[in-house]
Design an enzyme around this catalytic site. Structure first.
Site, PDB file in Angstrom:
ATOM      1  CB  SER A 245      -0.899   0.000   1.228  1.00 31.50           C
ATOM      2  OG  SER A 245      -0.135   0.313   2.385  1.00 31.50           O
ATOM      3  CE  LYS A 246      -0.761   8.391   0.043  1.00 31.93           C
ATOM      4  NZ  LYS A 246       0.476   8.712   0.726  1.00 31.93           N
ATOM      5  NE  ARG A 247      -0.840   5.683   6.576  1.00 34.82           N
ATOM      6  CZ  ARG A 247      -0.327   6.849   6.242  1.00 34.82           C
ATOM      7  NH1 ARG A 247       0.882   6.948   5.722  1.00 34.82           N
ATOM      8  NH2 ARG A 247      -0.998   7.969   6.433  1.00 34.82           N
TER       9      ARG A 247
END
Length: 505
Positions: A267-269
């Site tokens: 994910s972007k995280r």
RNA sequence: GGCCCGUUCGUCUAGGGGUUAGGACACAUGGUUUUCAUCCAUGAAACAGGGGUUCGAUUCCCCUACGGGCUACCA
């Protein structure tokens, strides 16, 4: 039966294109090219609530940068348009098929509101039934054209009661289909629910739109992420009920891209946390203004980005790892796509970039360098810098480490000064400077032999003086061959810097 | 919880009934290098577990464990 291969990449414009999405697009592209077919871009924007400004354009720009542009589709054109589902809905391309399903008894009207269903799920959950579904068991006690009388249904429709259309999932039927990557997959319809095909806002859901579009666009292979595997049986049923099973596309569900550490989808995280981009291009969120970094802006070559992505879930079965896009097209097969998820490896990605950087010519690197620096330097000079710096760089920016090529050192590395700069050093450098001043030909080899002769005469080792020579000229304790640096810098500049070093250190 | 999919070095993976289980990244050591980087050499490092089938299983089958995905009027 020998249809022209047509595949599609069908993202929804809900934000920037994730690198996992790029890989899906890439595999579609490779497959299409390999078989001399078409690769199309379709925008799946049936959920108007999730529309994000600029996302569609971002998707196209990303594919463009990667060099995997579709040859047909949204923003490109073609004979099967429109290529955006909201526009296809406006062109009334879905309703008739929903109606066809209702008429054939494979779908029905449902009048339950989203709130009512939500409540139902809550209740069920409290009763320790976490798996409440709108299905053959529950549909009889809900408000729909199966449970309600014909008159009431008609009345509701006449007064314009909001409704959805749901598929009538059969009971206890095995749906079997072949996945090109996983083999045969079987699911019993008892585990499937009566999915909404047509929403109360007049939009089809993904499930309906996807089947209708793929059929109308004559798609032959659906290559998509693994997250779609559970709904594939539903899609197979839809093809069957619509009478399109003969030309149903072949399915291939790709393994997921996983985070580098721990488990789960990338994910972007994870990118923020571990310091690598997850998007091809930089993206500015239109509502928050937040900026997410992109591979392009981080200095990755598109070739390495694509090469790395291709190898996440696929391999050619040979030791070769560096592949141009054309070579990937040649080598790619769905059979060699692996089944299990692949953890993304930022280190390997960097390595790929290093490989591509080193394979580029000095001249090309020089011109890339030119975009990064101020000052008027000739391409020839910059190519010379690249020649010296490329072995120690993974990115163009790494070559900027050699800032001494673009100006005198502003400071002298403290550690090296402390370790190497002795009381007798200034005198030695001064003497060396005189020797260099008398060199007939300002060439790396000549300087080196001059230097060695000097050392011999003085009875000194390299370590006593060379680091100091480097210090005066570059201000640093390490770097490429000093003689090569001096040659590139030129006689006058080198000698001036040596003197300045003596004065300043 | 239910359903589906998966599981070979830390990571990406090759392989496949009998192999010293191969490669790459990363890591470690040594060599080359004034240094750093590169380069070269070497090393450590894996078949999730349990049952079958078999002369033999990491490979085939089953179970378990673990991981993931899905489980919306989202895609």
């Amino acid at each position: 039966m020998n249809r022209r291969v047509r595949v599609r990449f069908a993202p929804s414009p809900t934000g920037p294109l994730h690198m996992g999405g790029v890989r899906t697009a890439l595999y579609n592209y490779l497959f299409a090219k390999k078989h001399g077919g078409d690769f199309l871009l379709r925008i799946e924007d049936t959920d108007q609530t999730r529309f994000v400004e600029g996302a569609e354009n971002y998707i196209i720009e990303s594919l463009k940068w990667c060099g995997i542009m579709p040859n047909e589709g949204q923003g490109i054109g073609g004979d099967f348009g429109p290529y955006k589902q909201s526009e296809r809905k406006d062109a009334n391309m879905y309703t008739q098929y929903a109606m066809q399903l209702v008429e054939s008894g494979h779908a029905y009207y449902a009048f339950d509101t989203a709130e009512e269903l939500e409540e139902m799920r809550e209740l069920a959950k409290k009763a320790k039934m976490p798996n409440w579904q709108y299905n053959s068991i529950t549909r009889g006690s809900l408000k729909n054209s199966i449970s309600l009388s014909e008159d009431e249904v008609k009345a509701r429709l006449d007064v314009g009661d909001p409704f959805t259309i749901r598929i009538k999932m059969p009971r206890n039927e095995d749906v079997r289909f072949h996945d090109e990557i996983r083999g045969w997959v079987t699911v019993n319809t008892n585990n499937l629910d009566d999915k909404v095909l047509y929403k109360s806002d007049g939009m089809p859901t993904y499930h309906l739109a996807n089947i209708v579009d793929d059929h109308l666009m004559e798609i032959t292979h659906v290559i998509r992420g693994e997250e779609w595997l559970p709904s594939a049986p539903l899609h197979v049923l839809l093809y069957r009920y619509l009478g399109w099973e003969e030309t149903m596309p072949l399915f291939a569900h790709l393994p997921l891209l996983l985070k580098p550490d721990g488990n789960g989808k990338l994910s972007k995280r994870d990118g923020d946390r571990l310091g690598f981009p997850v998007f091809p291009l930089e993206w500015k969120d239109p509502s928050t203004g937040e900026i997410s970094s992109g591979y392009k802006q981080k200095g990755y070559f598109k070739e390495s980005f694509i090469n790395m992505l291709a190898f996440l879930g696929w391999n050619p079965g040979t030791p070769q790892e560096i592949f141009s896009l054309d070579e990937l097209v040649e080598a790619f097969t769905l059979e060699r796509v692996s089944k299990s998820g692949a953890k993304f490896d930022p280190d390997k990605t960097k390595w790929f970039n290093q490989q591509y950087l080193r394979s580029k010519s000095d001249l090309e690197l020089g011109s890339l360098l030119k975009e990064k620096i101020q000052g008027d330097f000739s391409l020839e000079y910059l190519a010379g810098v690249a020649n010296l710096m490329k072995e120690r760089a993974s990115f163009i920016d790494d070559m900027l480490e050699g800032d001494y090529f673009f100006g005198k050192p502003s400071e002298y590395d403290k550690d090296t000064v402390n370790k190497k700069w002795k009381p007798e050093t200034p005198a030695l450098i001064s003497e060396l400077k005189e020797r260099f001043a008398n060199v007939s030909e300002w060439k790396s080899e000549v300087l080196e032999s001059t230097f060695k002769t000097f050392l011999e005469e003085k009875g000194l080792g390299m370590g006593a003086i060379l680091p100091n020579f480097r210090l005066t000229v570059t201000g640093k304790g390490m770097g490429p061959s000093m003689f090569a640096i001096a040659e590139l810098l030129g006689k006058e500049e080198t000698l001036t810097r040596m003197q300045e070093g003596i004065d300043k250190i």
